[in-house]
Design an enzyme around this catalytic site. Sequence first.
Site, PDB file in Angstrom:
ATOM      1  N   CYS A 113      59.124 -72.879  64.910  1.00  0.00           N
ATOM      2  CA  CYS A 113      59.672 -72.140  63.764  1.00  0.00           C
ATOM      3  C   CYS A 113      60.111 -70.737  64.143  1.00  0.00           C
ATOM      4  O   CYS A 113      61.092 -70.219  63.592  1.00  0.00           O
ATOM      5  CB  CYS A 113      58.671 -72.110  62.618  1.00  0.00           C
ATOM      6  N   GLU A 168      54.365 -70.199  55.126  1.00  0.00           N
ATOM      7  CA  GLU A 168      55.073 -69.806  56.356  1.00  0.00           C
ATOM      8  C   GLU A 168      56.175 -70.824  56.538  1.00  0.00           C
ATOM      9  O   GLU A 168      55.925 -71.982  56.898  1.00  0.00           O
ATOM     10  CB  GLU A 168      54.117 -69.792  57.550  1.00  0.00           C
TER      11      GLU A 168
END
Length: 487
Positions: free
Chosen positions: A287, A253
């Site tokens: 993020c 990720e």
Amino acid sequence: MATNIRGNTPLCFDTFHNIIDGELSCTAETRHTVNPATLENNPDAPLGTVDDVNRAVRAANRAADAWAKVPWDERACAIRSFADTTEQKSEDFVRILQKETGKPMIWARHELATCVKYLRGFCRLSLPEEVIEDAAERKVVTRYTPLGVIVGIVPWNYPVQLSCVKMGAALLTGNTYIWKPSPHTPYCSIKLAELAQRFFPPGVVQILSGDNDLGPLLTEHPDVHMVSFTGSIPVGKKIMESCSKTLKRVVLELGGNDPAIVCKDVNPADVAAKIGFVCFCHAGQICINMKRIYVHEAVYDDVLAAIVGLVQTLKLGLGEDAYMGPITTKEHFEYLKSLLEDVERRGFNVAIGSTKPLSDMKGYYLAPTIIDNPPDDARIVVEEQLGPVLPFLKWRDETDVITRANNTKTGLGASVWTRDMEQAERLRKKLKVGNVWINTHAEIQTNITFAGHRESGFGVAMGINGLKACCNAQSIYTRPADAIVQY
């Protein structure tokens, strides 16, 4: 030297050790970070070695078979008990999390609450055998078996929340878990892993703190079966290359440059409040935060004015009433300074904020800053800021704004803000990202698959698909003993 910590031994938040095979494990060398809000030294943390890695991996493999045989419901019960006790002791964890990340009280508490929420959420999932075919002449079933040893490599921005996502899925599916925290934020993670020893057998949950040399020792280890990594794209590529040498599973990720598309029919004040709430949480160090705000020209001035007004109300610091803290690491602070220097050098309009660090605050503080309609080739638009510096950009045509929103190598998330659901559908279908939000942003939950497209990720986390990522699929074909098979 190792110290047994089974039972209800009180947690001491002044000393920090690796945890290997259910015991505190000292290291010959230590290191420390600094509190990003005060620049004072944090406590010493262990500096793990290749011997520590080998011992932890051996212990994880020894524990794996027995943990896999524990019934699913019992594994879920252990995870829930861990979550319950984490919640009871959350204020202790909040204090140390603040010292290492610089999060204000609201966001440190939010991270711990989210950890508890995610751990409990995983326990509501199941992964039963799938009956593919069930006829008199043949039955076909697919089942999912644990991989064995899973390593979670976790970044500094959400060090415990992101590990709970990895750990919850790994433990529930019958794997053992080795937690490798960021060198910048090891402290809260170490104490949570220490608490976990009360609920899981030795070797099931371990933690190894160290420097940047520690990660490759784990990713290259032949007896590690999966690596789950959250972090930057360049490091993710190195991890994938490293894992390929032993063909171990990998879930990545990685970074994103999430666009938000604000349409002309919105209520400017309402949208500005929602966008600002997300964008300046933890000083923008998320993020899946919005990194580029495309606002239709018909409402651009009103939305910009509304968010400028919001930013003026944000209080910086760590206290109960603070909303935004410092940048967590010196390295990222310097990177953001370079982006702001580029803004100043190119003469872009700063709607609010500053291109300079806040000189009246001791830590790594930057003012929440809005850049007014910079060109699409500006670094502040092209690069992922991961900070409290936000470009606002005008758009007029749907096709054009979609092209601009998709003009990136990443594809983590995007949001569309409109009252017109038909327009929302048109836009969201064309966005090349793993997660799309309509009139919201950054919502995730354990029963929904989370993935990134393009260079934002490889593999999936959360949801049933996230559980499957921690498993080997095995299909079983069964026919009656007296059946004659025609080929």
